[in-house]
Write an enzyme that holds these catalytic residues in place. Sequence first.
Site, PDB file in Angstrom:
ATOM      1  N   CYS A  68     -24.161 -39.173   5.606  1.00 19.88           N
ATOM      2  CA  CYS A  68     -23.729 -39.385   6.989  1.00 19.88           C
ATOM      3  C   CYS A  68     -22.442 -38.638   7.249  1.00 19.88           C
ATOM      4  O   CYS A  68     -21.886 -37.981   6.357  1.00 19.88           O
ATOM      5  CB  CYS A  68     -23.553 -40.878   7.272  1.00 19.88           C
ATOM      6  SG  CYS A  68     -22.267 -41.635   6.248  1.00 19.88           S
ATOM      7  N   CYS A  71     -19.395 -39.053   4.893  1.00 22.26           N
ATOM      8  CA  CYS A  71     -19.330 -38.195   3.706  1.00 22.26           C
ATOM      9  C   CYS A  71     -18.641 -36.870   4.048  1.00 22.26           C
ATOM     10  O   CYS A  71     -17.832 -36.351   3.272  1.00 22.26           O
ATOM     11  CB  CYS A  71     -20.722 -37.931   3.163  1.00 22.26           C
ATOM     12  SG  CYS A  71     -21.610 -39.406   2.643  1.00 22.26           S
ATOM     13  N   ASP A 516      -0.936  19.913 -10.417  1.00 17.94           N
ATOM     14  CA  ASP A 516       0.290  19.477 -11.068  1.00 17.94           C
ATOM     15  C   ASP A 516       0.139  19.807 -12.557  1.00 17.94           C
ATOM     16  O   ASP A 516      -0.972  19.975 -13.052  1.00 17.94           O
ATOM     17  CB  ASP A 516       0.473  17.973 -10.858  1.00 17.94           C
ATOM     18  CG  ASP A 516       1.681  17.440 -11.588  1.00 17.94           C
ATOM     19  OD1 ASP A 516       2.745  18.069 -11.504  1.00 17.94           O
ATOM     20  OD2 ASP A 516       1.560  16.397 -12.267  1.00 17.94           O
ATOM     21  N   GLU A 558      16.932   6.783 -22.732  1.00 18.38           N
ATOM     22  CA  GLU A 558      15.596   7.069 -22.194  1.00 18.38           C
ATOM     23  C   GLU A 558      14.726   5.819 -22.085  1.00 18.38           C
ATOM     24  O   GLU A 558      13.670   5.856 -21.457  1.00 18.38           O
ATOM     25  CB  GLU A 558      14.886   8.106 -23.070  1.00 18.38           C
ATOM     26  CG  GLU A 558      15.441   9.512 -22.973  1.00 18.38           C
ATOM     27  CD  GLU A 558      15.095  10.195 -21.655  1.00 18.38           C
ATOM     28  OE1 GLU A 558      14.458   9.546 -20.793  1.00 18.38           O
ATOM     29  OE2 GLU A 558      15.455  11.368 -21.474  1.00 18.38           O
ATOM     30  N   ASP A 758      -1.469  13.153 -10.696  1.00 16.47           N
ATOM     31  CA  ASP A 758      -1.702  11.857 -11.340  1.00 16.47           C
ATOM     32  C   ASP A 758      -0.529  10.889 -11.236  1.00 16.47           C
ATOM     33  O   ASP A 758      -0.692   9.702 -11.497  1.00 16.47           O
ATOM     34  CB  ASP A 758      -2.014  12.058 -12.827  1.00 16.47           C
ATOM     35  CG  ASP A 758      -0.779  12.475 -13.614  1.00 16.47           C
ATOM     36  OD1 ASP A 758      -0.055  13.379 -13.140  1.00 16.47           O
ATOM     37  OD2 ASP A 758      -0.533  11.894 -14.692  1.00 16.47           O
ATOM     38  N   ASP A 762       3.549  12.521  -7.255  1.00 14.69           N
ATOM     39  CA  ASP A 762       2.516  13.374  -6.660  1.00 14.69           C
ATOM     40  C   ASP A 762       1.962  12.779  -5.366  1.00 14.69           C
ATOM     41  O   ASP A 762       1.235  13.461  -4.642  1.00 14.69           O
ATOM     42  CB  ASP A 762       1.354  13.584  -7.642  1.00 14.69           C
ATOM     43  CG  ASP A 762       1.777  14.378  -8.873  1.00 14.69           C
ATOM     44  OD1 ASP A 762       2.663  15.237  -8.732  1.00 14.69           O
ATOM     45  OD2 ASP A 762       1.225  14.127  -9.959  1.00 14.69           O
TER      46      ASP A 762
END
Length: 895
Positions: A68, A71, A516, A558, A758, A762
């Site tokens: 019903c 619910c 590149d 680095e 890549d 770029d």
Amino acid sequence: ESSLRQKPGLTSVSVGLMNERLEAIFNPNILCPDDIVAMVTDMGYGAELLPEETKHAVAELAIHGMTCSSCVYLIESVLTEASGVHTASVALATKKCRVKYSSDVIGIRHIIELINGAGHFEASLASSQSRPESLSYNKEIRRWFSLFIFCLVFAIPVMVAMFDPLKAYLSVSLVPGLDVHSLAMWLIATLVQAVAGYPFYKSALYALRHKSANMDVLIVMATTIAYLYSMVVMIIAISAKRDTPKTFFEVSPFLLVFIAFGRWLEHIAKGKTSDALVNLMSLQATSTILVSLTDKGTIEKEEKIDIDLVQTGDHLKVVPGDRIPVDGKVVFGSSSVDESMLTGESLPVPKDVDHTVIGGTLNQTGLIVVQATHVGADSTLAQIVRLVEDAQTSKAPIQRYADKIAGVFVPGVLFLSLATWLVWFLLGYFYPSDIQNKHCIEELRSKNGSTSPFCLLENAFLYAVTVLSIACPCALGLATPTAVMVGTGIGAKQGVLIKGGAPLEATHKVNYVVFDKTGTLTHGQPSVVEVLPCDDQSTKVQSTKVSQPLLAIIGTAESGSEHPLGQAIVRYAKENLLTATFGTVDRFRAVPGCGLQCQVSDVHSTGESTVIPTVQSQSSSPSDVVIGNRQWLEKFGIEHIPSAVQSVMLSHEQQGRTVVLAAVNGELQAMLAIADTVRAEASLAVSTLRDIGIESIMLTGDNRRTAIAIAQQVGIDTVYAEVLPQHKCDRVKHLQENPMAGCPPTATSRPVVAFVGDGINDAPALTQADIGIAIGGGTNVALEAADIILMKNDLMDVVAAIDLSRTTVRRIRINFVWAILYNLIGLPIAAGVLSPVGISLQPWMAAAAMAFSSVSVLFSSLLLKRWKKRPRVVLATPSSSMTSGSTYSQAHSLV
């Protein structure tokens, strides 16, 4: 599209014919997505809003056990109170629940558990629409096949009844003006018109309501005119008690049987155009085994679940022979995995603990447990599928010509049909003896010498209906999208992802391919080959190795860099110092294409905690470190480089190596030579591009001598070196505006430039170029900016992309030429232009020709599936030797 563009609030509308998707840009202050769905539905087409591809996921659940409305309220209350759930809507009648939630806060399994725990409910995930079946045309194929069989059942008796012996037998008069043959034809035509003609009438009415016309309008016009004309002349003949007139009741079953047959074949062919995408989607596992691990890493519990229920962090068991369900990381076991579907690598790839695996790849030898890291729309396979789907939704620019023609085609055919009827009626009235109509040639004039109106109408309607039957705008509409769908699909299957019809079309015009260097022409995995100590007072380079303190300082500096050269230096330092950690970096500043500057302190070595003194043994204060090329060091006052150092640098650069200088506290201390191996296929790719008339260019931030050395190895004649990242975009723009001597653009107003890269630096050049091509192993930024992605990291796929584009565009043009010629030749013949020489068509013949034209365009596009990459050949003469006319140039700022 034309109807929607007239609606207020809609800025742009694009409809994909093959994958049945509509994309629209609209003003949210005027419209909402549901309004657009209603507009499309009002036009007679089924439409639904696709779920948003965001973290706000939408799931549809099937719930059993509801009795019903209480619910419904209970379930909605439980869900909306849960953290991460935005909305929940439960329908009692359909037993379905639609939930919008944040996938990073709550998972779909938790939502199901909340529903099941709220009462005696059983919730499960409704069937997903992302399965390969959603791309198939099985439903349409079955529908049109059923319609074809229905029409065929009635078309066969009509065809048999048209033979003279049986026709004479059926010509028994029932009443004046009506015989058995005409009555039977009327009954069959009425049934076919009512049943088989219903979908055509429905579509035509919706189109006319919106002041547009489509192919169904022509079909309805042809069948309706023939049917109504036959009814009228038959009623008149019965009322006037004349002989049974000539009728066209056979047009309906004949025309509709050929239309249904054509559309049945058309949908079969359409299904084949999406084979590549279906094959990609079929790589996705449908279920997997969820396991729970103990603290010791052993499997404690396992459960088989649907793939859509997998969440990030889940542990999944993959047995040999099964496909890996999602992207993840191996946490237990070892195996070898077939990754050929993504990388093209035919050999199995070994996988051990902490190795990453990709969903859809095939586990071969051992049992492994994988921890899910990317699920659903975030997985690699899902992103590839989405790219291909988007590509097949977008339109190629050449499609706009077909759209313009289609907009006026149907009204033009209706006008031509009316003009045909009028011309033949007038010809029959004024020149009856010249009209070649065998059926009523003897009755063109009645006894008093006047022209028979039945014969005039019959002859005029015959040609008018034939014109409506033969006209086919569908062939024009299918010419481009079918070829684009097959082309992008076959490209994806072979590792070349093309993001749409526009780049697919534009790629065939490319004049220049700009490469590149680092990570593109080379592998992008450089290694340090030599590190020599030096100072600005040396007359010769020392032969000893650099000290550990100096190497530790350089490695520490680095460690903050993401550049491939910087990472190579860090790896070298770690390997030689046997340590995984260095000191502290402060005030770090990196300039792409130049170098870095920072302060280094608290440097450690060999895994111990002892402090290494700086080069000047001043451990109490941080060291100022500058690492980069010569120009970068000059900015910090380090202008003098000893001749001995320059001589060694020159030697390395002539071998294609990159030389980096390191200065500590204002003094030159070391020189590092870094080598990056050239891709094996680079020279072959450049040579093949030259063979097909495309000039290759290198664009790099590296020094001129190193760039020239690499160019010599791959056979590139034109090099722009020492170009800063921000100037790469300007160099590409300069090429677009100023064609190089000896390579003029062909068939374009300006040169078309493709850029292959890549890295992050770029991305601007990839965007500026007419065609941006990204290496699949590159950064996400580069992949987003590119128009084409090479999934296999193979430079020969640049050639493959251009060749595929040329082949696809050639096929589109063939389709266009065929579709246009068909109508240009077919319409005049249908109108009776060749009837003076005894050549004319019946409406059923025209219908067969029309069905054949659409199907032929589809099968023409399917020929693209035979496309293959160019075979790799060993160059007889290496193209690494430079011609005397080489045009090496040192780049300068174009800003």
